[in-house]
Design a protein around this motif. Structure first.
Motif, short mmCIF file in Angstrom:
data_model
loop_
_atom_site.label_atom_id
_atom_site.label_comp_id
_atom_site.label_asym_id
_atom_site.label_seq_id
_atom_site.Cartn_x
_atom_site.Cartn_y
_atom_site.Cartn_z
N ARG A 139 0.83 -1.21 0.00
CA ARG A 139 0.00 0.00 0.00
C ARG A 139 0.86 1.26 0.00
O ARG A 139 0.57 2.22 -0.72
N LYS A 140 1.92 1.27 0.79
CA LYS A 140 2.74 2.46 0.94
C LYS A 140 3.75 2.59 -0.20
O LYS A 140 4.15 1.61 -0.81
N GLY A 141 4.16 3.84 -0.45
CA GLY A 141 5.22 4.10 -1.41
C GLY A 141 4.82 4.00 -2.87
O GLY A 141 5.67 3.89 -3.74
N LEU A 142 3.51 4.06 -3.15
CA LEU A 142 3.05 3.94 -4.53
C LEU A 142 3.12 5.28 -5.28
O LEU A 142 3.26 5.30 -6.50
N GLY A 143 3.00 6.38 -4.55
CA GLY A 143 3.05 7.69 -5.19
C GLY A 143 1.81 8.01 -6.01
O GLY A 143 1.87 8.82 -6.94
N ILE A 144 0.69 7.36 -5.71
CA ILE A 144 -0.57 7.59 -6.41
C ILE A 144 -1.59 8.12 -5.41
O ILE A 144 -1.82 7.51 -4.36
N SER A 145 -2.20 9.25 -5.73
CA SER A 145 -3.22 9.80 -4.84
C SER A 145 -4.59 9.23 -5.22
O SER A 145 -4.91 9.05 -6.40
N SER A 146 -5.38 8.90 -4.19
CA SER A 146 -6.69 8.33 -4.42
C SER A 146 -7.57 8.62 -3.23
O SER A 146 -7.09 8.73 -2.08
N GLN A 147 -8.87 8.75 -3.47
CA GLN A 147 -9.80 9.00 -2.38
C GLN A 147 -9.82 7.84 -1.40
O GLN A 147 -9.93 8.04 -0.19
N ASN A 148 -9.69 6.62 -1.92
CA ASN A 148 -9.63 5.42 -1.09
C ASN A 148 -8.26 4.77 -1.27
O ASN A 148 -7.66 4.86 -2.34
N PRO A 149 -7.74 4.09 -0.22
CA PRO A 149 -6.41 3.47 -0.31
C PRO A 149 -6.32 2.49 -1.47
O PRO A 149 -7.24 1.74 -1.76
N LEU A 150 -5.17 2.53 -2.15
CA LEU A 150 -4.90 1.61 -3.25
C LEU A 150 -3.82 0.61 -2.84
O LEU A 150 -2.91 0.94 -2.08
N TYR A 151 -3.93 -0.60 -3.39
CA TYR A 151 -2.99 -1.67 -3.09
C TYR A 151 -2.51 -2.30 -4.40
O TYR A 151 -3.24 -2.31 -5.39
N VAL A 152 -1.29 -2.85 -4.36
CA VAL A 152 -0.82 -3.62 -5.50
C VAL A 152 -1.57 -4.95 -5.52
O VAL A 152 -1.50 -5.73 -4.57
N CYS A 153 -2.33 -5.20 -6.60
CA CYS A 153 -3.12 -6.42 -6.71
C CYS A 153 -2.51 -7.44 -7.66
O CYS A 153 -2.71 -8.64 -7.49
N LYS A 154 -1.79 -6.97 -8.66
CA LYS A 154 -1.21 -7.89 -9.64
C LYS A 154 -0.03 -7.22 -10.31
O LYS A 154 -0.06 -6.03 -10.61
N ILE A 155 1.02 -8.01 -10.56
CA ILE A 155 2.21 -7.53 -11.26
C ILE A 155 2.39 -8.37 -12.52
O ILE A 155 2.45 -9.59 -12.44
N ASN A 156 2.45 -7.71 -13.66
CA ASN A 156 2.60 -8.42 -14.93
C ASN A 156 4.01 -8.20 -15.48
O ASN A 156 4.32 -7.14 -16.03
N PRO A 157 4.90 -9.19 -15.34
CA PRO A 157 6.29 -9.01 -15.79
C PRO A 157 6.44 -8.95 -17.30
O PRO A 157 7.46 -8.47 -17.79
N GLN A 158 5.43 -9.42 -18.05
CA GLN A 158 5.50 -9.37 -19.51
C GLN A 158 5.26 -7.95 -20.02
O GLN A 158 5.99 -7.44 -20.88
N THR A 159 4.22 -7.30 -19.49
CA THR A 159 3.88 -5.94 -19.94
C THR A 159 4.48 -4.86 -19.07
O THR A 159 4.46 -3.68 -19.42
N LEU A 160 5.01 -5.27 -17.89
CA LEU A 160 5.55 -4.35 -16.88
C LEU A 160 4.45 -3.50 -16.24
O LEU A 160 4.75 -2.51 -15.56
N ASP A 161 3.20 -3.89 -16.41
CA ASP A 161 2.09 -3.18 -15.75
C ASP A 161 1.94 -3.67 -14.31
O ASP A 161 2.15 -4.86 -14.01
N ILE A 162 1.55 -2.76 -13.44
CA ILE A 162 1.18 -3.10 -12.06
C ILE A 162 -0.26 -2.67 -11.85
O ILE A 162 -0.59 -1.48 -11.98
N MET A 163 -1.13 -3.63 -11.52
CA MET A 163 -2.54 -3.32 -11.31
C MET A 163 -2.79 -2.94 -9.86
O MET A 163 -2.39 -3.65 -8.94
N LEU A 164 -3.42 -1.78 -9.69
CA LEU A 164 -3.79 -1.30 -8.36
C LEU A 164 -5.28 -1.46 -8.16
O LEU A 164 -6.07 -1.28 -9.09
N GLY A 165 -5.66 -1.80 -6.95
CA GLY A 165 -7.08 -1.92 -6.63
C GLY A 165 -7.32 -1.61 -5.17
O GLY A 165 -6.42 -1.13 -4.47
N HIS A 166 -8.50 -1.88 -4.72
CA HIS A 166 -8.86 -1.62 -3.33
C HIS A 166 -8.66 -2.89 -2.49
O HIS A 166 -8.37 -3.96 -3.03
N ARG A 167 -8.82 -2.77 -1.21
CA ARG A 167 -8.54 -3.86 -0.28
C ARG A 167 -9.27 -5.15 -0.67
O ARG A 167 -8.70 -6.24 -0.66
N GLU A 168 -10.54 -5.01 -1.04
CA GLU A 168 -11.32 -6.21 -1.36
C GLU A 168 -10.81 -6.92 -2.61
O GLU A 168 -11.07 -8.11 -2.82
#
Length: 247
Positions: A139-168
């Motif tokens: 959760r910490k150190g993402l550097g993304i502002s959001s009304q609700n906390p964001l978490y790293v949900c998935k890391i894609n090493p092929q595309t280098l994308d990191i998917m952020l989502g909510h706690r649930e």
């Protein structure tokens, strides 16, 4: 600890056993060897030993298995060991400053590539500093502002994308585990047991369905932050049944 290398060296030296300082216990029952948790629950290291084979268990000794860390320190103190009260190590020994990213850059000779943060719908919502700097559940150190906390949900090493989502979004009912090794021996195709999905994590009740060295794991209740690449280790009370890599 590279046991294969140790065994090769032990055979060259004509040794019958290898003794290590792991907090774990080996029991022989009717010619079958079982790997058990160490008596000191706070120091148990069975989680990292699931890849051992029956042959290796037969030629391994864990002298600390039935001792607590305090008892080990007392023995060291009584025998005048200089490191009797040395603080426990908390990180990788060759990364003394905790900055493993720099270590990997130095050893690989490659610079870490940046990429995109995306939301659960695939929309780009920011840039990250390289997937090596993040882990699922962070959760910490993402550097993304959001009304609700964001978490790293998935890391894609092929595309280098990191998917952020909510706690649930971190919770899942099942996972696939590959390259499974049954260190204590398993014969059933369906097992009711518990599983750890990280070293210091809790044991989670589950049902395991086996297909050779692939395990489909269904959790009794959804598990948080299942992370591909981490070890999943299966338990039956104090027995370490085996484990593999989360796919």
């Amino acid at each position: 600890m590279k046991f294969d290398l140790l065994y090769k060296k032990a055979k060259i030296l004509g040794c019958d056993y290898i003794a290590t300082g792991h907090y774990a216990i080996i029991k022989e029952i009717n010619g079958q060897y079982e790997l058990h948790k160490g008596a000191d629950a706070s120091k148990d290291q069975g989680y990292v030993l699931y890849r051992l084979t029956q042959e290796q268990l037969a030629h391994t000794i864990f002298p600390l298995g039935y001792l607590s860390k305090n008892e080990v320190r007392k023995i060291a103190e009584d025998n005048g060991f200089l490191n009797a009260h040395k603080p426990d190590s908390q990180d990788i020994c060759f990364v003394p400053d905790g900055d493993y990213t720099k270590v990997i850059e130095r050893f690989s000779g490659k610079q870490i590539t940046t990429g995109d943060f995306v939301d659960t719908s695939g929309n780009v919502i920011g840039k990250h500093k390289g997937i090596i700097n993040y882990t699922v559940g962070q959760r910490k150190g993402l550097g993304i502002s959001s009304q609700n906390p964001l978490y790293v949900c998935k890391i894609n090493p092929q595309t280098l994308d990191i998917m952020l989502g909510h706690r649930e979004d971190l919770y899942q009912n099942k996972m696939i585990v590959k390259d499974v090794n049954w260190v204590s021996g398993v014969s059933e195709n369906q097992i009711k047991c518990s599983v750890k999905i990280r070293y210091r994590g809790p044991e989670l009740p589950c049902t395991v369905y086996l297909d050779n060295d692939i395990a489909s794991v269904i959790f009794d209740t959804p598990a948080r932050a299942i992370t591909p690449g981490q070890s999943a280790v299966f338990y039956n009370n104090d027995i370490i049944l085996g484990g593999g890599i989360i796919e």
